[in-house]
Design a protein around this motif. Structure first.
Motif, PDB file in Angstrom:
ATOM      1  N   ASP A 112       0.824  -1.214   0.000  1.00  0.00           N
ATOM      2  CA  ASP A 112       0.000   0.000   0.000  1.00  0.00           C
ATOM      3  C   ASP A 112       0.858   1.264   0.000  1.00  0.00           C
ATOM      4  OD1 ASP A 112      -2.281  -1.493   0.142  1.00  0.00           O
ATOM      5  OD2 ASP A 112      -2.522  -1.306   2.307  1.00  0.00           O
ATOM      6  N   GLY A 113       2.168   1.098  -0.092  1.00  0.00           N
ATOM      7  CA  GLY A 113       3.065   2.247   0.027  1.00  0.00           C
ATOM      8  C   GLY A 113       3.174   3.043  -1.266  1.00  0.00           C
ATOM      9  N   TRP A 114       4.076   4.017  -1.232  1.00  0.00           N
ATOM     10  CA  TRP A 114       4.266   4.912  -2.370  1.00  0.00           C
ATOM     11  C   TRP A 114       5.516   4.463  -3.116  1.00  0.00           C
ATOM     12  CZ3 TRP A 114       0.447   8.706  -2.404  1.00  0.00           C
ATOM     13  CH2 TRP A 114      -0.223   8.879  -1.201  1.00  0.00           C
ATOM     14  N   GLU A 170       7.930   3.774  -0.207  1.00  0.00           N
ATOM     15  CA  GLU A 170       7.798   4.517   1.047  1.00  0.00           C
ATOM     16  C   GLU A 170       6.640   3.931   1.825  1.00  0.00           C
ATOM     17  OE1 GLU A 170       7.578   8.942   0.790  1.00  0.00           O
ATOM     18  OE2 GLU A 170       5.958   8.705   2.239  1.00  0.00           O
ATOM     19  N   PRO A 186       3.489   3.411   3.973  1.00  0.00           N
ATOM     20  CA  PRO A 186       2.335   4.315   4.078  1.00  0.00           C
ATOM     21  C   PRO A 186       2.079   4.816   5.494  1.00  0.00           C
ATOM     22  CG  PRO A 186       1.581   2.050   3.883  1.00  0.00           C
ATOM     23  CD  PRO A 186       3.072   2.024   3.694  1.00  0.00           C
TER      24      PRO A 186
END
Ligand code: FES
Lengths: 113, 387
Positions: free
Chosen positions: A49-51, A58, A60
């Motif tokens: 679910d991160g960037w 990155e 979240p």
């Protein structure tokens, strides 16, 4: 070996979570596929679910960045790496080969492909 | 530019140093910090560190790579003034640190009650504060927290988990009104009662009772709450007094543009002490968010060194989290007074949910979630893409 799905189903910039012994996050970075443990090494957040920024993700929750190639964190608050896993593509299908790497204090003591 | 001085050795200061080297500044770097500790992480001070589940070593921010940064650390020394004409930072005990550029990362400090007070009364901002408080939060201790903001709420939560008897006093009718609004502030406030801590809202502190050691807290409504320990959590104020006379524009922090540039060339400000212009709100905001302290320095360093820098879009959306009673509270965006709240999913009365803050044009400008990390992340993405 874990079947992730069709390559066409994971376009560049996207990520997906699959279940191995633990949850694994698979990323498509401009056509290159990477797999790491899905659970952040800092606390309980899902890195799929991160960037995605270049070859890093990155978290979240608290924004620690992990290099998808090595699993190493590049900044706080994470200190420990996440495991990386090999990815292969056969007949348009993505597979993850879960590594059974054991780390002690950040150093790899055993690696089984 | 040969020598850059960073004032402040916490997250924003360390992020500045790392960004300077990452952006190929090869000159001298001096970091001045007034605490006698190496940089450490503050969020755990009210949570895991206070609870005793992580150690001081665990919350250290530096790692072995930082030894290669080639930084001169001046730790345990306070910067007393900034001589912008003479290009120097003047330390409290006299020495001048001559420098070509300065990055101000002095952060904020816990606001204190005026006057003296008996033993057993704490604030929580630093590692030393946390050590002192931790030693007093023994099972059965009666804790009164003054102020039900995020810090106060987290301390209450941790203390309840440690077996303390917890009362929280909040002068406003509803906690967290400014960041979350009355409706959602009330929802978060209810977490206390649900977890065995008592929230007393709409009443203020009248007096701390006790001669040498605190015994009770007298409230403005006349009640008296017995107390073995008191924590004052009434906000933070930026550490900028030392900059008086420097020529910088000080207004609840150091005024800067989006990149952290002040009105004086080669002087920048980042993190909690910076009152920076934000594209997201098209106005100035001083943020005390951890992610701001982590991410703002890279942009400031690029501006200082004249480098190209494009931060990921979501870094422009303010973001913070809070952990209370085992629940994860996350907020992104910015709430204005005219926002309305719309529950997107879940039920605030019974548990996890996600709420949107809509501006007067009904567009989402903020998102709040309790224990809904995944949809929260999706909304945060949408806010980042907002035109
Ligand atoms: S859980 Fe990932 S950085 Fe904290």
């Amino acid at each position: 070996m874990i079947l992730v799905g069709e390559l066409a189903g994971l376009p560049p910039g996207e990520s997906v979570r699959v279940q191995g012994e633990v949850a694994i996050a698979v990323f498509n970075v401009d056509g290159e596929l990477y797999a790491i443990d899905d659970t952040c090494s800092h606390q309980d957040a899902s890195l799929s679910d991160g960037w995605l920024e270049g070859c890093a993700v990155e978290c979240p929750l608290h924004a620690a960045c992990f290099d998808l190639r090595t699993g190493q964190p590049s900044g706080p608050p994470a200190k420990k790496p996440v495991r990386t896993h090999a990815v292969s593509i056969e007949d348009g299908l993505i597979y993850v080969h879960e590594s059974t790497r054991v780390t002690v204090g950040g150093a790899v003591v055993e690696e089984v492909g | 530019m040969e020598h850059i001085t960073v004032v402040g050795a916490s997250l924003a200061g360390l992020a500045t140093v790392r960004a300077l080297r990452a952006q190929e500044f090869e000159g001298r770097i001096t970091v001045i910090g007034d605490e006698r500790h190496e940089p450490y992480d503050r969020p755990p001070l009210s949570k895991e560190y206070l609870a005793g589940t992580v150690t001081e070593e665990d919350i250290g921010l530096t790692d072995s790579d930082d030894a290669d940064l080639g930084v001169e650390w001046v730790i345990g020394q306070t910067a007393a003034s900034l001589d912008t004409a003479g290009k120097a930072v003047v330390l409290a005990d006299g020495p001048r640190v001559g420098t070509d550029a300065v990055v101000l990362a002095t952060g904020a400090r816990a606001r204190q009650l005026p006057g003296g007070f008996p033993q057993g009364v704490h604030t929580l901002r630093t590692l030393d504060d946390a050590r002192a408080l931790r030693s007093e939060l023994v099972p059965g201790a009666r804790l009164v927290v003054i102020g039900a903001g995020f810090i106060g709420a987290e301390i209450a939560s941790t203390a309840a988990g440690l077996g303390c008897e917890v009362d929280i006093v909040e002068a406003a009718d509803v906690p967290l009104q400014r960041p979350l609004g009355a409706e959602m502030g009330a929802v978060c406030g209810r977490l206390h009662a649900r977890n065995g801590a008592r929230l007393h809202a709409g009443t203020g502190l009248a007096e701390l009772v006790g001669e040498t050691r605190v015994k009770a807290v007298r409230l403005t409504d006349g009640r008296e709450l017995p107390a073995d320990v008191v924590v004052v959590g009434i906000g933070a104020q930026p550490n900028t007094e030392w900059l008086a006379g420097s020529g910088l524009e000080i207004d609840d922090g150091v005024r800067t543009d989006e990149q952290g540039r002040t009105t004086i060339p080669e002087v920048l400000a980042v993190g909690d002490c910076a009152h920076s212009y934000r594209d997201y709100t098209a106005g100035w905001l001083r943020l005390e968010h951890w992610t701001n302290a982590l991410q703002q320095p890279a942009a400031a360093v690029a501006a200082l060194l004249g480098r190209e820098h494009s931060a990921p879009a979501h870094h422009s959306v303010p973001y913070f989290w809070s952990d209370q009673y085992g629940h994860k509270i996350q907020f992104a965006g910015h709430r204005r007074a005219d926002c309305t709240v719309q529950i997107e999913e879940g039920d605030p009365d019974s548990g996890d949910f996600l709420a949107l803050y809509l501006n007067s044009e009904e567009r989402p400008v903020g998102v709040l979630a309790i224990d809904r990390a995944r949809p929260f992340g999706q909304w945060r993405r949408k806010l980042a893409k907002r035109p």
